[in-house]
Design a protein around this motif. Structure first.
Motif, PDB file in Angstrom:
ATOM      1  N   GLY A   1       0.818  -1.207   0.000  1.00 26.09           N
ATOM      2  CA  GLY A   1       0.000   0.000   0.000  1.00 26.09           C
ATOM      3  C   GLY A   1       0.849   1.253   0.000  1.00 26.09           C
ATOM      4  N   ALA A   2       0.159   2.391  -0.079  1.00 26.84           N
ATOM      5  CA  ALA A   2       0.857   3.674  -0.111  1.00 26.84           C
ATOM      6  C   ALA A   2      -0.123   4.796   0.175  1.00 26.84           C
ATOM      7  CB  ALA A   2       1.529   3.897  -1.466  1.00 26.84           C
ATOM      8  N   SER A   3       0.409   5.943   0.506  1.00 26.26           N
ATOM      9  CA  SER A   3      -0.363   7.184   0.535  1.00 26.26           C
ATOM     10  C   SER A   3       0.055   8.012  -0.678  1.00 26.26           C
ATOM     11  CB  SER A   3      -0.107   7.950   1.832  1.00 26.26           C
ATOM     12  OG  SER A   3       1.279   8.213   2.001  1.00 26.26           O
ATOM     13  N   TYR A   4      -0.858   8.886  -1.120  1.00 29.49           N
ATOM     14  CA  TYR A   4      -0.664   9.618  -2.367  1.00 29.49           C
ATOM     15  C   TYR A   4      -1.109  11.065  -2.182  1.00 29.49           C
ATOM     16  CZ  TYR A   4      -0.710   4.808  -4.079  1.00 29.49           C
ATOM     17  OH  TYR A   4      -0.472   3.463  -4.251  1.00 29.49           O
ATOM     18  N   ALA A   5      -0.538  11.926  -3.001  1.00 29.68           N
ATOM     19  CA  ALA A   5      -0.914  13.340  -2.990  1.00 29.68           C
ATOM     20  C   ALA A   5      -0.898  13.863  -4.422  1.00 29.68           C
ATOM     21  CB  ALA A   5       0.047  14.144  -2.122  1.00 29.68           C
ATOM     22  N   PRO A   6      -1.724  14.873  -4.712  1.00 26.78           N
ATOM     23  CA  PRO A   6      -1.737  15.430  -6.069  1.00 26.78           C
ATOM     24  C   PRO A   6      -0.513  16.296  -6.325  1.00 26.78           C
ATOM     25  CG  PRO A   6      -3.234  16.650  -4.659  1.00 26.78           C
ATOM     26  CD  PRO A   6      -2.723  15.507  -3.838  1.00 26.78           C
ATOM     27  N   THR A   7      -0.005  16.225  -7.533  1.00 32.08           N
ATOM     28  CA  THR A   7       1.007  17.152  -8.019  1.00 32.08           C
ATOM     29  C   THR A   7       0.445  17.774  -9.297  1.00 32.08           C
ATOM     30  OG1 THR A   7       2.152  15.607  -9.505  1.00 32.08           O
ATOM     31  CG2 THR A   7       2.764  15.562  -7.171  1.00 32.08           C
ATOM     32  N   PRO A   8       1.094  18.777  -9.854  1.00 35.44           N
ATOM     33  CA  PRO A   8       0.577  19.352 -11.106  1.00 35.44           C
ATOM     34  C   PRO A   8       0.509  18.336 -12.241  1.00 35.44           C
ATOM     35  CG  PRO A   8       2.120  20.871 -10.090  1.00 35.44           C
ATOM     36  CD  PRO A   8       2.200  19.603  -9.294  1.00 35.44           C
ATOM     37  N   GLU A   9       1.328  17.295 -12.181  1.00 38.57           N
ATOM     38  CA  GLU A   9       1.382  16.330 -13.269  1.00 38.57           C
ATOM     39  C   GLU A   9       0.496  15.107 -13.039  1.00 38.57           C
ATOM     40  OE1 GLU A   9       4.257  17.340 -11.675  1.00 38.57           O
ATOM     41  OE2 GLU A   9       4.639  18.960 -13.097  1.00 38.57           O
ATOM     42  N   LYS A  10       0.354  14.675 -11.764  1.00 37.61           N
ATOM     43  CA  LYS A  10      -0.295  13.386 -11.535  1.00 37.61           C
ATOM     44  C   LYS A  10      -0.614  13.192 -10.058  1.00 37.61           C
ATOM     45  CE  LYS A  10       3.997  10.806 -10.755  1.00 37.61           C
ATOM     46  NZ  LYS A  10       4.774   9.602 -11.132  1.00 37.61           N
ATOM     47  N   ILE A  11      -1.326  12.081  -9.762  1.00 38.30           N
ATOM     48  CA  ILE A  11      -1.450  11.596  -8.391  1.00 38.30           C
ATOM     49  C   ILE A  11      -0.172  10.813  -8.094  1.00 38.30           C
ATOM     50  CG2 ILE A  11      -2.753  10.162  -6.793  1.00 38.30           C
ATOM     51  CD1 ILE A  11      -5.213  10.624  -8.536  1.00 38.30           C
ATOM     52  N   ALA A  12       0.621  11.290  -7.151  1.00 35.91           N
ATOM     53  CA  ALA A  12       1.954  10.733  -6.919  1.00 35.91           C
ATOM     54  C   ALA A  12       2.018   9.979  -5.600  1.00 35.91           C
ATOM     55  CB  ALA A  12       2.988  11.859  -6.920  1.00 35.91           C
ATOM     56  N   SER A  13       2.771   8.901  -5.589  1.00 42.79           N
ATOM     57  CA  SER A  13       3.010   8.143  -4.367  1.00 42.79           C
ATOM     58  C   SER A  13       3.891   8.945  -3.425  1.00 42.79           C
ATOM     59  CB  SER A  13       3.677   6.814  -4.711  1.00 42.79           C
ATOM     60  OG  SER A  13       3.996   6.097  -3.531  1.00 42.79           O
ATOM     61  N   VAL A  14       3.497   8.978  -2.143  1.00 40.94           N
ATOM     62  CA  VAL A  14       4.247   9.731  -1.145  1.00 40.94           C
ATOM     63  C   VAL A  14       5.054   8.791  -0.258  1.00 40.94           C
ATOM     64  CG1 VAL A  14       4.063  11.287   0.835  1.00 40.94           C
ATOM     65  CG2 VAL A  14       2.558  11.603  -1.147  1.00 40.94           C
ATOM     66  N   GLN A  15       4.401   7.745   0.231  1.00 38.47           N
ATOM     67  CA  GLN A  15       5.078   6.804   1.124  1.00 38.47           C
ATOM     68  C   GLN A  15       4.408   5.452   0.984  1.00 38.47           C
ATOM     69  OE1 GLN A  15       4.986   7.958   5.230  1.00 38.47           O
ATOM     70  NE2 GLN A  15       6.648   6.583   5.816  1.00 38.47           N
ATOM     71  N   GLY A  16       5.198   4.382   0.845  1.00 42.54           N
ATOM     72  CA  GLY A  16       4.631   3.063   0.621  1.00 42.54           C
ATOM     73  C   GLY A  16       5.144   2.024   1.599  1.00 42.54           C
ATOM     74  N   PHE A  17       4.524   0.859   1.542  1.00 42.15           N
ATOM     75  CA  PHE A  17       4.934  -0.265   2.382  1.00 42.15           C
ATOM     76  C   PHE A  17       4.552  -1.558   1.677  1.00 42.15           C
ATOM     77  CE2 PHE A  17       0.658   0.997   3.603  1.00 42.15           C
ATOM     78  CZ  PHE A  17      -0.047  -0.194   3.575  1.00 42.15           C
ATOM     79  N   ILE A  18       5.222  -2.646   2.048  1.00 39.48           N
ATOM     80  CA  ILE A  18       4.910  -3.959   1.499  1.00 39.48           C
ATOM     81  C   ILE A  18       5.345  -5.016   2.508  1.00 39.48           C
ATOM     82  CG2 ILE A  18       7.115  -4.138   0.270  1.00 39.48           C
ATOM     83  CD1 ILE A  18       5.592  -5.674  -1.942  1.00 39.48           C
ATOM     84  N   SER A  19       4.587  -6.104   2.573  1.00 38.07           N
ATOM     85  CA  SER A  19       5.000  -7.235   3.404  1.00 38.07           C
ATOM     86  C   SER A  19       6.371  -7.726   2.947  1.00 38.07           C
ATOM     87  CB  SER A  19       3.980  -8.369   3.301  1.00 38.07           C
ATOM     88  OG  SER A  19       2.726  -7.984   3.814  1.00 38.07           O
ATOM     89  N   GLN A  20       7.085  -8.333   3.863  1.00 35.74           N
ATOM     90  CA  GLN A  20       8.432  -8.814   3.565  1.00 35.74           C
ATOM     91  C   GLN A  20       8.479 -10.335   3.498  1.00 35.74           C
ATOM     92  OE1 GLN A  20      11.080  -6.490   2.967  1.00 35.74           O
ATOM     93  NE2 GLN A  20       9.180  -5.276   2.885  1.00 35.74           N
ATOM     94  N   ARG A  21       9.393 -10.834   2.709  1.00 38.27           N
ATOM     95  CA  ARG A  21       9.606 -12.276   2.669  1.00 38.27           C
ATOM     96  C   ARG A  21      10.097 -12.749   4.031  1.00 38.27           C
ATOM     97  NH1 ARG A  21      13.147 -14.085  -2.358  1.00 38.27           N
ATOM     98  NH2 ARG A  21      12.380 -16.096  -1.573  1.00 38.27           N
ATOM     99  N   GLY A  22       9.709 -13.964   4.392  1.00 37.84           N
ATOM    100  CA  GLY A  22      10.197 -14.564   5.627  1.00 37.84           C
ATOM    101  C   GLY A  22       9.516 -14.085   6.887  1.00 37.84           C
ATOM    102  N   GLU A  23       8.406 -13.350   6.773  1.00 39.42           N
ATOM    103  CA  GLU A  23       7.689 -12.913   7.982  1.00 39.42           C
ATOM    104  C   GLU A  23       7.156 -14.118   8.741  1.00 39.42           C
ATOM    105  OE1 GLU A  23       5.998  -8.564   6.468  1.00 39.42           O
ATOM    106  OE2 GLU A  23       4.782 -10.360   6.187  1.00 39.42           O
ATOM    107  N   ASP A  24       7.031 -13.961  10.068  1.00 42.15           N
ATOM    108  CA  ASP A  24       6.582 -15.111  10.863  1.00 42.15           C
ATOM    109  C   ASP A  24       5.085 -15.338  10.694  1.00 42.15           C
ATOM    110  OD1 ASP A  24       5.118 -13.488  12.759  1.00 42.15           O
ATOM    111  OD2 ASP A  24       6.989 -13.109  13.837  1.00 42.15           O
ATOM    112  N   ASP A  25       4.653 -16.516  11.115  1.00 37.53           N
ATOM    113  CA  ASP A  25       3.269 -16.930  10.898  1.00 37.53           C
ATOM    114  C   ASP A  25       2.276 -16.011  11.606  1.00 37.53           C
ATOM    115  OD1 ASP A  25       4.222 -19.013   9.384  1.00 37.53           O
ATOM    116  OD2 ASP A  25       3.951 -20.555  10.938  1.00 37.53           O
ATOM    117  N   ALA A  26       2.637 -15.533  12.796  1.00 40.66           N
ATOM    118  CA  ALA A  26       1.718 -14.677  13.550  1.00 40.66           C
ATOM    119  C   ALA A  26       1.448 -13.370  12.801  1.00 40.66           C
ATOM    120  CB  ALA A  26       2.287 -14.395  14.936  1.00 40.66           C
ATOM    121  N   LEU A  27       2.484 -12.793  12.195  1.00 35.40           N
ATOM    122  CA  LEU A  27       2.306 -11.541  11.457  1.00 35.40           C
ATOM    123  C   LEU A  27       1.460 -11.787  10.208  1.00 35.40           C
ATOM    124  CD1 LEU A  27       2.822  -8.583  10.984  1.00 35.40           C
ATOM    125  CD2 LEU A  27       5.052  -9.166   9.992  1.00 35.40           C
TER     126      LEU A  27
END
Length: 418
Positions: free
Chosen positions: A370-396
């Protein structure tokens, strides 16, 4: 030219001698499409305008079945009826005028929408949230006429049920094939979550079956996470053929249940064809698309073609934002605020957008991006993102899956008011 902007279905207008025009006494917002974007903006406009706006939602189906989370039905994690949602609360509690009909034309000069019933509905602002349609001929040998033999199941509803029935009827040791779509398309990780859910079903009911992915893309969303999960949960079951091996050189033969990859014929038992996509047809009829998608102003979701029309969700060219239900819901709130400001003089707040896509790989093994986004004059731009990581434990991973269940309950309540 005005002629190019008066876009109606010729056979319909030829038979209408006296179309019924629906008058208005308040500023009217007509919304076409009752999915994540359309239902959300209808609710927020009606709720927050407190009767100052006449909000009309045009949607042909009386029960909306979400495409998002339909993969979990294929995998056996949800009942089909849990995907269905009605419009009664929007009408009864929020005062939305829900019209179950097809929009067949938009006259931008007259600011009016024509419905299949013959009603002509004037608007002050028009919102198009029609989702996707498919690009005919994008998969050689496949067309909508072949969707019962090789379902796409990429719109919620009967196609999802059909694919589940075909999956259940597969012979022991059979082959399930998927033709994955080229970019851009609805829900980037969706086809690969579907493969995960098909694999889970087959592991339980048909463990010697095989899965074949025919993919025209070099890579795809969450690829490392999916491949890690497939190796862990479904070893040896899934084979992906990318463009380096002919995944972009294929055709299908629905009558024979065959796929032809770079000249090699493969017999399959089920074939899920997800074609190339474009904006829902009404966006083309309204002449607000370029290259198949509708360009929009980043700070409001206003069409770049017409300042009285907003476009939401999968139908848009939304720059950094993926085509997802979460994106459409987020965009709807920005557009609702902008429309209220334009028609009632209320305060317009700066646009902010967000999106998260969850995917289930196996029981209690969920991942997200996922990510958060904000408008710029050119486009809707990604501001900050995240993604699950390989090898995460079962509880997570279990917590991530449970988080997705809460999100589904929350977004459908946000859309439909219940």
């Amino acid at each position: 030219m005005a002629l190019n902007r008066r876009l109606f279905i010729g056979t319909l207008t030829a038979t209408l001698t006296a179309p019924m025009v629906i008058a208005r006494t308040r500023p009217r917002v007509v919304i076409i499409g009752g999915g994540a974007g359309g239902a959300t903006i209808a609710r927020y406009l009606a709720k927050d305008s407190k009767g100052a706006l006449d909000v009309v939602l045009v949607e042909p189906t009386r029960t909306y079945y979400t495409c998002f989370f339909s993969n979990l039905f294929l995998g056996g994690f949800r009942e089909y009826k849990s995907l269905g949602h009605g419009y009664g609360t929007l009408a009864a509690e929020y005062g939305v005028n829900v019209v179950h009909d097809f929009a067949t034309g938009v006259d931008r000069d007259a600011k009016a929408v024509t419905l299949a019933s013959g009603v002509v509905m004037p608007y002050d602002r028009l919102v198009l949230s029609p989702g996707i349609d498919f690009v005919e001929g994008s998969v050689p040998g496949w067309s909508l006429a072949a969707q019962n033999a090789m379902p796409h199941a990429y719109k919620g509803g009967s196609q999802t049920q059909l694919l589940k029935a075909q999956l259940a009827a597969m012979p022991e040791g059979g082959t399930f094939a998927m033709v994955a779509p080229p970019n851009p398309y609805r829900c980037p990780p969706g086809p690969y979550e579907r493969i995960s859910m098909v694999a889970h079903y087959l592991k339980s009911h048909n463990p010697t079956a095989k899965i074949l992915i025919l993919d025209p893309k070099e890579g795809y969303s969450k690829q490392a996470l999916f491949e890690e999960g497939w190796d862990r949960h479904y070893p040896g079951m899934i084979t992906r053929i990318g463009p380096d091996m002919g995944g972009n050189m294929l055709k299908v033969r629905p009558d024979a249940m065959e796929v032809v990859v770079d000249g090699e014929v493969e017999k399959v038992d089920v074939c899920n064809v997800i074609p190339a996509q474009r904006a829902g047809n009404i966006a083309s009829l309204a002449d607000v698309t370029e290259g198949g998608w509708a360009p929009v102003q980043a700070d409001s979701m206003l069409s770049k073609t017409d300042t009285n029309i907003y476009v939401l969700g999968d139908a848009t060219n939304q720059a950094d934002m993926p085509k997802s239900a979460f994106s459409a819901n987020s965009q709807a709130k920005v557009a609702a605020n902008h429309i209220r400001g334009a028609l009632t003089g209320s305060k317009v707040f700066p646009a902010r957008y967000s999106n998260t896509c969850w995917s289930l790989i196996a029981p209690d093994d969920g991942v997200k991006v996922g990510a958060s986004y904000a408008p710029t004059p050119e486009k809707i731009a990604s501001v900050q993102g995240f993604i699950s990581q390989r090898g995460e434990d079962d509880a997570l991973r279990k917590a991530t899956y449970e988080e997705s269940l809460g999100w589904y309950a929350g977004i459908t309540a946000d859309m439909f008011g219940a």
